[in-house]
Write a protein that holds these residues in place. Structure first.
Motif, PDB file in Angstrom:
ATOM      1  N   SER A 153       0.949   6.203   4.656  1.00 15.81           N
ATOM      2  CA  SER A 153       0.775   6.916   3.387  1.00 15.81           C
ATOM      3  C   SER A 153       0.301   8.342   3.613  1.00 15.81           C
ATOM      4  CB  SER A 153      -0.231   6.164   2.500  1.00 15.81           C
ATOM      5  OG  SER A 153       0.242   4.871   2.170  1.00 15.81           O
ATOM      6  N   VAL A 154      -0.626   8.519   4.553  1.00 12.42           N
ATOM      7  CA  VAL A 154      -1.140   9.858   4.830  1.00 12.42           C
ATOM      8  C   VAL A 154      -0.076  10.730   5.496  1.00 12.42           C
ATOM      9  CG1 VAL A 154      -2.830  11.140   6.195  1.00 12.42           C
ATOM     10  CG2 VAL A 154      -3.540   9.098   4.950  1.00 12.42           C
ATOM     11  N   ASN A 155       0.812  10.112   6.282  1.00 15.12           N
ATOM     12  CA  ASN A 155       1.828  10.861   7.022  1.00 15.12           C
ATOM     13  C   ASN A 155       3.228  10.608   6.474  1.00 15.12           C
ATOM     14  OD1 ASN A 155       0.194  11.934   9.528  1.00 15.12           O
ATOM     15  ND2 ASN A 155      -0.398   9.799   9.284  1.00 15.12           N
ATOM     16  N   MET A 156       3.340  10.408   5.159  1.00 18.99           N
ATOM     17  CA  MET A 156       4.627  10.056   4.578  1.00 18.99           C
ATOM     18  C   MET A 156       5.668  11.164   4.753  1.00 18.99           C
ATOM     19  SD  MET A 156       6.328   7.709   3.272  1.00 18.99           S
ATOM     20  CE  MET A 156       4.941   6.585   3.110  1.00 18.99           C
ATOM     21  N   GLU A 157       5.235  12.409   4.688  1.00 21.96           N
ATOM     22  CA  GLU A 157       6.185  13.504   4.871  1.00 21.96           C
ATOM     23  C   GLU A 157       6.796  13.448   6.266  1.00 21.96           C
ATOM     24  OE1 GLU A 157       6.348  18.415   4.751  1.00 21.96           O
ATOM     25  OE2 GLU A 157       4.520  17.335   4.173  1.00 21.96           O
ATOM     26  N   SER A 158       5.974  13.211   7.283  1.00 19.30           N
ATOM     27  CA  SER A 158       6.485  13.123   8.656  1.00 19.30           C
ATOM     28  C   SER A 158       7.389  11.908   8.828  1.00 19.30           C
ATOM     29  CB  SER A 158       5.311  13.035   9.637  1.00 19.30           C
ATOM     30  OG  SER A 158       4.474  14.170   9.536  1.00 19.30           O
ATOM     31  N   VAL A 159       7.066  10.809   8.130  1.00 21.27           N
ATOM     32  CA  VAL A 159       7.888   9.601   8.225  1.00 21.27           C
ATOM     33  C   VAL A 159       9.288   9.865   7.692  1.00 21.27           C
ATOM     34  CG1 VAL A 159       8.172   7.250   7.352  1.00 21.27           C
ATOM     35  CG2 VAL A 159       5.928   8.017   8.133  1.00 21.27           C
ATOM     36  N   PHE A 160       9.379  10.492   6.509  1.00 19.33           N
ATOM     37  CA  PHE A 160      10.697  10.767   5.939  1.00 19.33           C
ATOM     38  C   PHE A 160      11.466  11.792   6.765  1.00 19.33           C
ATOM     39  CE2 PHE A 160       8.982   9.101   1.800  1.00 19.33           C
ATOM     40  CZ  PHE A 160       9.928   8.098   1.656  1.00 19.33           C
ATOM     41  N   ILE A 178       0.833  -1.206   0.000  1.00 17.75           N
ATOM     42  CA  ILE A 178       0.000   0.000   0.000  1.00 17.75           C
ATOM     43  C   ILE A 178       0.871   1.261   0.000  1.00 17.75           C
ATOM     44  CG2 ILE A 178      -1.597   1.361   1.403  1.00 17.75           C
ATOM     45  CD1 ILE A 178      -2.959  -1.215   2.222  1.00 17.75           C
ATOM     46  N   VAL A 179       1.891   1.278   0.861  1.00 19.52           N
ATOM     47  CA  VAL A 179       2.767   2.454   0.924  1.00 19.52           C
ATOM     48  C   VAL A 179       3.530   2.630  -0.388  1.00 19.52           C
ATOM     49  CG1 VAL A 179       4.779   3.450   2.066  1.00 19.52           C
ATOM     50  CG2 VAL A 179       2.987   2.375   3.429  1.00 19.52           C
ATOM     51  N   SER A 180       4.056   1.530  -0.929  1.00 20.78           N
ATOM     52  CA  SER A 180       4.817   1.610  -2.175  1.00 20.78           C
ATOM     53  C   SER A 180       3.945   2.112  -3.320  1.00 20.78           C
ATOM     54  CB  SER A 180       5.400   0.233  -2.523  1.00 20.78           C
ATOM     55  OG  SER A 180       6.251  -0.234  -1.504  1.00 20.78           O
ATOM     56  N   LEU A 181       2.730   1.575  -3.424  1.00 18.24           N
ATOM     57  CA  LEU A 181       1.828   2.009  -4.494  1.00 18.24           C
ATOM     58  C   LEU A 181       1.409   3.461  -4.308  1.00 18.24           C
ATOM     59  CD1 LEU A 181      -0.463  -1.132  -4.945  1.00 18.24           C
ATOM     60  CD2 LEU A 181       1.288  -0.291  -6.512  1.00 18.24           C
ATOM     61  N   SER A 182       1.167   3.879  -3.078  1.00 16.24           N
ATOM     62  CA  SER A 182       0.755   5.260  -2.824  1.00 16.24           C
ATOM     63  C   SER A 182       1.859   6.242  -3.209  1.00 16.24           C
ATOM     64  CB  SER A 182       0.377   5.445  -1.354  1.00 16.24           C
ATOM     65  OG  SER A 182      -0.712   4.614  -1.002  1.00 16.24           O
ATOM     66  N   VAL A 183       3.102   5.921  -2.815  1.00 13.82           N
ATOM     67  CA  VAL A 183       4.224   6.786  -3.170  1.00 13.82           C
ATOM     68  C   VAL A 183       4.457   6.769  -4.684  1.00 13.82           C
ATOM     69  CG1 VAL A 183       6.703   7.158  -2.906  1.00 13.82           C
ATOM     70  CG2 VAL A 183       5.324   6.558  -0.918  1.00 13.82           C
ATOM     71  N   MET A 184       4.383   5.565  -5.279  1.00  9.33           N
ATOM     72  CA  MET A 184       4.573   5.457  -6.729  1.00  9.33           C
ATOM     73  C   MET A 184       3.477   6.203  -7.482  1.00  9.33           C
ATOM     74  SD  MET A 184       6.371   4.320  -9.236  1.00  9.33           S
ATOM     75  CE  MET A 184       7.452   3.086  -8.505  1.00  9.33           C
ATOM     76  N   GLY A 226      -0.653   0.790   6.614  1.00  5.33           N
ATOM     77  CA  GLY A 226      -0.322   1.334   5.304  1.00  5.33           C
ATOM     78  C   GLY A 226      -0.984   2.679   5.055  1.00  5.33           C
ATOM     79  N   LEU A 227      -2.266   2.792   5.412  1.00  2.65           N
ATOM     80  CA  LEU A 227      -2.965   4.065   5.226  1.00  2.65           C
ATOM     81  C   LEU A 227      -2.388   5.153   6.131  1.00  2.65           C
ATOM     82  CD1 LEU A 227      -6.684   2.875   4.948  1.00  2.65           C
ATOM     83  CD2 LEU A 227      -5.148   3.560   3.095  1.00  2.65           C
ATOM     84  N   PHE A 228      -2.052   4.762   7.367  1.00  2.00           N
ATOM     85  CA  PHE A 228      -1.484   5.742   8.300  1.00  2.00           C
ATOM     86  C   PHE A 228      -0.146   6.267   7.774  1.00  2.00           C
ATOM     87  CE2 PHE A 228       1.385   6.652  11.852  1.00  2.00           C
ATOM     88  CZ  PHE A 228       0.680   7.663  12.487  1.00  2.00           C
ATOM     89  N   THR A 234       1.660  11.611  -1.864  1.00  2.00           N
ATOM     90  CA  THR A 234       1.142  10.245  -1.975  1.00  2.00           C
ATOM     91  C   THR A 234      -0.304  10.291  -2.456  1.00  2.00           C
ATOM     92  OG1 THR A 234       0.469  10.279   0.353  1.00  2.00           O
ATOM     93  CG2 THR A 234       2.642   9.362  -0.158  1.00  2.00           C
ATOM     94  N   ARG A 235      -0.657   9.321  -3.282  1.00  2.00           N
ATOM     95  CA  ARG A 235      -2.026   9.238  -3.792  1.00  2.00           C
ATOM     96  C   ARG A 235      -2.532   7.820  -3.570  1.00  2.00           C
ATOM     97  NH1 ARG A 235      -2.882  13.064  -9.082  1.00  2.00           N
ATOM     98  NH2 ARG A 235      -1.562  14.786  -8.404  1.00  2.00           N
TER      99      ARG A 235
END
Length: 429
Positions: free
Chosen positions: A341-348, A45-51, A337-339, A388-389
Motif C-alpha cells: 500500500s505504501v509503495n503502490m506507485e512503484s508496484v504499478f 488491506i491493499v484493496s481497501l487502501s486503494v479504494m 499489505g502495508l508494504f 492510497t489511504r
C-alpha cells in the motif's frame, strides 16, 4: 492457579503437536492455510487502501470545492451571520457565493452546459482546502478584473477555450430581471483548473462575487458555504446556526451528497464482501485439515484424556493451533499489505515495465517487424497516480477477521473430538 496450569499444559501440548506436524503430511496443509490467510489479509488491506484513496480523492474535491460541510441559505442579516461564523471556533471558513446554470458558447460556436459559481476573488487565499483541491494548470485564479472566468479542464476542452478566450453565457438561469438568453454576457478566460472529481472538471466555472450580483439578478439566492474543523461535528453546528438564525435553512454534506456517498459505500461493501470470500475458502481448508488432524491423533487424544486431560482442554489444544495459523498468516499479510500500500506507485510502475518487456520479448520472437509498435499500458500509469489511504481501524478489523476465521474453523473441526471415548479408541487400535 488451576487455570494457569491448564493454560501452560495446553500450550505445551500444542507446541509438541506443532513440532511433530512439521515433519508430517499436515505441514503442507498448515503452510497453505497460513499462506491463504496471508494472501487474504494482504489483498483486503491493499484493496481497501486503494479504494479509500480513490474515493477520498472524490470526497475531498466535492467537500472542498462543491458542497462544503454545511450550506446555509435564507440568511436575513448577512453581517450578523458572518460575525457569528468568525466567532464560532468550530467554523474554519465561511464563503458566500451565488450559483446559476448556464449554456456557454466558446470558440467556433462550441456549446456546453455548466454551473457558474460566483465567489469572492480572494477565496484561494482565505480557503486553503479550496486552493489545494483546485489545481490551476494554466493561467491563474484571478477574478479581480470584471467579466473574468475560470473553467474546469473538461469544460474548457468542450468549449475549445484557452487562456484569453472569450466565453459567452448565452443562457443563464436567474430571477425575473435576468434575460434568459443574451449574447452580451461575455467573459474572458483567466485560468483553467483540474480537480480530483471529473464532474467538477466538466461542469464547474467560477466568476467573481461582484459579477454574480450583476448578472444573476436581484433574486439571486446568496448561499454560505461553511467548512468545519471536524466534518463529523456538522449536526452540532447545524443546531447552533438554526438556534441563532431560525429563518435560515441549513443543509449538511451528508444529505447534500447522500446519493453519491451511498453509492461509494455500496461499492466498498461489495468489494469487502468479495474479498472476504477468500477467508471463507481458507477457513474451509483449515476446517478439513483440523478434522484430519483430530482423526490422525485420536490415539494421542485418548492417552491425554486417560491421563486426566479434560475434553475442553484437549479441544483447546487444536483451537490454539488454529490461532497460531491465523496469527502467522494475519501478521504476514499485514506486513505485506502495508508494504504494498505504501509503495503502490512503484508496484504499478513495475507491472507496467514487466508487461512492456514481456510483450516486447514475445513480439521479437514471433513478429519482429511489429516490435517497434509495442507501448506501455497507460492504464497502469493512471493507477500509479491514485493515492492510497490506510485507515488503521479497517486494518485492525481485517487482521482480526483473518485470525477469527482460523480460530472458528479449528473450533468447529475439533468438536468431533468430544465423541471419542478412551475405551473405543484403545480397543480399535
Amino acid at each position: 492457579m488451576r487455570f494457569s496450569h491448564t493454560a501452560r499444559w495446553v500450550s505445551y501440548i500444542s507446541g509438541r503437536f506443532a513440532r511433530v506436524d512439521r515433519t508430517s503430511r499436515s505441514a503442507a496443509t498448515s503452510g497453505l492455510s497460513v499462506l491463504g490467510i496471508a494472501l487474504g489479509v494482504m489483498t483486503l488491506i491493499v484493496s481497501l487502501s486503494v479504494m479509500n484513496g480513490f474515493q477520498m480523492g472524490f470526497i475531498d474535491a466535492i467537500m472542498e470545492i462543491s458542497s462544503y460541510h454545511l450550506r446555509v441559505e435564507n440568511v436575513a442579516d448577512s453581517a450578523a451571520f458572518e460575525t457569528f461564523c468568525a466567532e464560532n471556533s468550530e467554523i474554519s471558513v465561511s464563503t458566500p457565493f451565488f450559483e446559476a446554470q448556464s449554456l456557454m458558447v466558446g470558440r467556433g460556436g462550441a456549446q456546453a452546459a455548466a454551473l457558474v459559481r460566483a465567489v469572492p476573488y480572494d477565496i484561494c487565499i482565505k480557503d486553503e482546502g479550496f486552493s489545494k483541491q483546485l489545481s490551476i494548470y494554466a493561467g491563474s485564479f484571478d477574478l479581480t478584473e470584471p467579466n473574468s472566468i475560470v473553467l474546469g479542464s473538461e469544460l474548457a476542452r468542450s468549449l475549445g477555450a484557452g487562456i484569453g478566450t472569450k466565453i459567452t453565457l448565452l443562457a443563464l438561469s436567474g430571477g425575473s430581471d435576468v434575460a434568459l438568453f443574451s449574447d452580451e454576457r461575455v467573459f474572458t478566460v483567466k485560468g483553467l483548473f483540474f480537480s480530483g472529481y471529473g464532474d467538477i472538471n466538466s461542469s464547474f466555472s467560477f466568476i467573481s462575487l461582484e459579477d454574480g450580483e450583476k448578472y444573476f439578478g436581484k433574486d439571486a439566492k446568496k448561499i454560505y458555504g461553511l467548512k468545519l474543523r471536524k466534518s463529523s461535528e456538522d449536526s452540532f453546528a447545524s443546531r447552533a446556526i438554526s438556534a441563532a438564525f431560525p429563518a435560515s435553512f441549513v443543509e449538511s454534506w451528508r444529505s447534500y451528497n447522500r446519493t453519491f456517498f451511498g453509492a461509494l459505500r455500496i461499492e466498498k461493501n461489495m468489494l469487502m464482501l468479495l474479498v472476504i470470500l477468500i477467508f471463507v475458502v481458507v477457513a474451509v481448508n483449515i476446517y478439513n485439515a483440523m478434522r484430519r488432524m483430530v482423526y490422525e491423533k485420536r490415539e494421542e487424544i485418548a492417552v491425554l484424556t486417560a491421563l486426566g486431560g479434560s475434553k475442553k482442554a484437549v479441544q483447546a489444544v487444536f483451537i490454539l493451533q488454529g490461532f497460531s495459523i491465523g496469527f502467522k498468516g494475519a501478521i504476514t499479510g499485514l506486513l505485506l499489505g502495508l508494504f504494498l500500500s505504501v509503495n503502490m506507485e512503484s508496484v504499478f510502475m513495475f507491472i507496467a515495465e514487466a508487461q512492456y518487456w514481456g510483450t516486447y520479448f514475445f513480439m521479437m520472437l514471433f513478429s519482429p517487424e511489429n516490435a517497434d509498435f509495442v507501448r506501455e499500458n497507460t492504464m497502469f500509469l493512471l493507477y500509479a497516480r491514485i493515492p492510497t489511504r490506510i485507515i488503521l481501524t479497517e486494518v485492525f478489523f481485517v487482521v482480526l477477521f483473518g485470525i477469527f476465521s482460523a480460530v472458528s474453523a479449528a473450533a468447529s473441526a475439533s468438536r468431533g473430538m468430544a465423541k471419542l471415548t478412551v475405551s473405543e479408541v484403545l480397543r480399535n487400535d
